[in-house]
Design an enzyme around this catalytic site. Structure first.
Site, PDB file in Angstrom:
ATOM      1  N   TYR A  51       0.909  -1.248   0.128  1.00 37.16           N
ATOM      2  CA  TYR A  51      -0.140   0.036   0.231  1.00 37.16           C
ATOM      3  C   TYR A  51       0.777   1.301   0.030  1.00 37.16           C
ATOM      4  O   TYR A  51       0.368   2.508  -0.377  1.00 37.16           O
ATOM      5  CB  TYR A  51      -1.192  -0.030   1.340  1.00 37.16           C
ATOM      6  CG  TYR A  51      -2.393  -0.896   1.196  1.00 37.16           C
ATOM      7  CD1 TYR A  51      -2.219  -1.963   0.147  1.00 37.16           C
ATOM      8  CD2 TYR A  51      -3.026  -0.947   2.225  1.00 37.16           C
ATOM      9  CE1 TYR A  51      -3.149  -2.701  -0.136  1.00 37.16           C
ATOM     10  CE2 TYR A  51      -4.048  -2.034   2.108  1.00 37.16           C
ATOM     11  CZ  TYR A  51      -4.049  -2.728   1.133  1.00 37.16           C
ATOM     12  OH  TYR A  51      -5.252  -3.808   1.021  1.00 37.16           O
TER      13      TYR A  51
ATOM     14  N   LYS B 102       3.222 -15.647   1.508  1.00 39.97           N
ATOM     15  CA  LYS B 102       3.178 -16.311   0.289  1.00 39.97           C
ATOM     16  C   LYS B 102       4.646 -16.376  -0.286  1.00 39.97           C
ATOM     17  O   LYS B 102       5.075 -15.978  -1.129  1.00 39.97           O
ATOM     18  CB  LYS B 102       2.453 -15.403  -0.881  1.00 39.97           C
ATOM     19  CG  LYS B 102       2.009 -15.903  -2.147  1.00 39.97           C
ATOM     20  CD  LYS B 102       1.027 -16.811  -2.119  1.00 39.97           C
ATOM     21  CE  LYS B 102       1.010 -17.460  -3.386  1.00 39.97           C
ATOM     22  NZ  LYS B 102       0.011 -18.649  -3.614  1.00 39.97           N
TER      23      LYS B 102
ATOM     24  N   ASP C 235      -3.239 -18.426   0.626  1.00 42.39           N
ATOM     25  CA  ASP C 235      -4.370 -19.161  -0.142  1.00 42.39           C
ATOM     26  C   ASP C 235      -4.993 -20.254   0.957  1.00 42.39           C
ATOM     27  O   ASP C 235      -6.147 -20.359   0.989  1.00 42.39           O
ATOM     28  CB  ASP C 235      -3.893 -19.877  -1.556  1.00 42.39           C
ATOM     29  CG  ASP C 235      -2.480 -19.749  -1.608  1.00 42.39           C
ATOM     30  OD1 ASP C 235      -1.541 -19.195  -1.138  1.00 42.39           O
ATOM     31  OD2 ASP C 235      -2.386 -20.186  -2.548  1.00 42.39           O
TER      32      ASP C 235
ATOM     33  N   ASP D  43      -5.664  -7.203   5.491  1.00 42.60           N
ATOM     34  CA  ASP D  43      -6.910  -6.320   5.051  1.00 42.60           C
ATOM     35  C   ASP D  43      -8.017  -7.117   4.725  1.00 42.60           C
ATOM     36  O   ASP D  43      -9.252  -7.395   4.739  1.00 42.60           O
ATOM     37  CB  ASP D  43      -6.567  -5.188   3.950  1.00 42.60           C
ATOM     38  CG  ASP D  43      -7.445  -4.271   3.588  1.00 42.60           C
ATOM     39  OD1 ASP D  43      -8.518  -4.399   4.145  1.00 42.60           O
ATOM     40  OD2 ASP D  43      -7.311  -3.503   2.645  1.00 42.60           O
TER      41      ASP D  43
ATOM     42  N   ASP E  54     -11.655  -8.797   6.462  1.00 49.60           N
ATOM     43  CA  ASP E  54     -13.049  -8.823   5.674  1.00 49.60           C
ATOM     44  C   ASP E  54     -13.548 -10.093   5.625  1.00 49.60           C
ATOM     45  O   ASP E  54     -14.957 -10.332   5.809  1.00 49.60           O
ATOM     46  CB  ASP E  54     -13.047  -8.169   4.364  1.00 49.60           C
ATOM     47  CG  ASP E  54     -13.185  -6.890   4.340  1.00 49.60           C
ATOM     48  OD1 ASP E  54     -12.613  -6.098   5.362  1.00 49.60           O
ATOM     49  OD2 ASP E  54     -13.881  -6.270   3.238  1.00 49.60           O
TER      50      ASP E  54
END
Ligand code: NAD
Length: 369
Positions: free
Chosen positions: A141, A192, A225, A249, A253
């Site tokens: 970000y 990852k 994942d 983030d 959610d």
């Protein structure tokens, strides 16, 4: 000096849910042993209309002095329509960076009372109690270079950079390990690392902090994942989930599905302590400005209200008061009072404002014994 809570409602459903959170905070200042001043300032589209900027300079400076900042939500069509330059200075990412609140704690509690609301099996979500610890000041970000550029023949290229340094990973890892100490004590660090170098570094640094400083806290590494799949399949296996900015983030959610609605989730973003034992703190519900329901008075204010619980716990060291608030929310849900996002067969649909009033009533009843 009286402590100060600075309130920035923002836009969309932000002002609607924050009005109810302030109502709850005022209940604590009126009826309990909490003295503070609550000051609200326009932010975002409203501030732009009045002052030509997302946030006035003096308010931006005050973010560093306030004992707690309560933020509603930002974004949506009106925000998108502002001139591009106006949306850079003082946007939410800039606020988080300015306040150096790098540790974003996102507790996810599944209320038994809402087990019929989630799209997951109630047996899977029962007793879920986890926290996502999200790094908030770095990663993709903020990474440079970033942007869009024409590279010839009408072809455009978009670039973002996933970048973390060792100290940035060390400090967020310590927050997660320290938190795990106060809870059931297991960390899943998400990455990852099978594909990206930044995450290989992330994994190595988290490993090294664990081994050197917190050898008694069980640590597992999990690829993002698989983590997303496991959070839906068996969320009870998680206690503390440590993740970088973007992964945290997204996964938090996703946790909205566990609680039944994104509108149920609060968050606290904390800086380090300074030399005077103070730290900056920004509290915001996890959801956004929800333009699809804004202005209708139907948004769920419980995420914002539960932020008040986090304010009590983290900024004013009042964990008992925070527990009282959680108990009040549970009582309201138990008698079937629901905003539309969490409504089912026999429950009573109420407005955002009514939900706030009901929580205040439950607080009064609980405190009168
Ligand atoms: P969103 O969180 O605003 O909404 C996603 C869905 O959840 C919508 O259907 C919405 O109606 C529902 N929802 C969210 N909060 C709710 C609540 N309290 N009660 C009931 N339902 C609720 O995400 P989005 O639609 O992807 O984004 C809308 C805008 O918000 C965008 O401009 C985005 O950039 C911004 N955004 C801001 C923040 C923030 O301010 N921290 C976070 C996420 C998104």
């Amino acid at each position: 000096m009286t402590a100060e809570v600075l309130v920035l409602p923002g836009e969309g459903i932000g002002p609607e849910v924050i009005a109810e959170a302030v109502k709850v905070l005022e209940w604590f200042t009126t009826y309990r042993d909490l003295e503070l001043s609550i000051r609200s300032e326009p932010y975002g589209v409203e501030a732009y209309k009045r002052y030509g900027t997302l946030i006035r300079d003096e308010v931006f400076a005050d973010l560093l002095q306030a004992d707690a900042v309560l933020f509603g939500a930002t974004g949506g069509p009106e925000f998108d329509a502002l001139p591009r330059e106006a949306k850079i200075s003082g946007n939410l990412l800039a606020i988080r960076k300015h306040m150096a609140v790098y540790a974003n704690l996102r507790p996810v509690m599944a209320y038994d009372e809402l087990s019929d609301v989630t799209s997951l099996k109630s047996s899977a979500v029962q007793n879920v109690d986890l926290v996502v610890v999200r790094e908030l000041n770095g990663g993709i970000y903020f990474g440079e270079p970033r942007g869009r550029e024409l590279i010839g023949d009408g072809i455009e290229r978009g670039i973002n950079t996933l970048i973390y340094t060792t100290p940035e990973i060390e400090r967020i890892a310590r927050v997660a390990f320290e938190l795990a100490h106060t809870r059931r004590g297991h960390i899943h660090s998400v990455d990852k690392s099978n594909v990206l170098e930044t995450y290989k570094l992330w994994r190595d640094v988290v490993d090294h902090i664990g081994a050197d400083e917190f050898p008694d806290v069980p640590l597992s590494h999990i690829i993002v994942d698989n983590c997303a799949m496991q959070m839906i399949r068996d969320p009870k296996q998680f206690d503390v989930i440590l993740a970088d900015n973007m992964v945290g983030d997204i996964l938090s959610d996703l946790a909205g599905a566990i609680t039944g609605s994104l509108g149920m989730l609060p968050s606290a973003s904390l800086s380090d302590y300074d030399g005077n034992g103070r730290r900056r703190a920004l509290y915001e519900p996890v959801h956004g400005s929800a333009p699809d329901i804004a202005g209708q008075g139907i948004a769920n204010p419980l995420g914002a209200i539960l932020c008040v619980g986090l304010v009590l716990e983290h900024s004013f060291d009042l964990p008992g008061e925070a527990r009282l608030l959680k108990q009040a929310v549970r009582k309201v849900l138990a008698v079937g009072i629901r905003t539309p996002d969490i409504q089912t067969g026999n429950s009573r649909a109420v407005s955002t404002k009514d939900m706030g009033d009901e929580v205040v009533r439950a607080l009064t009843r609980l405190s009168n014994g």
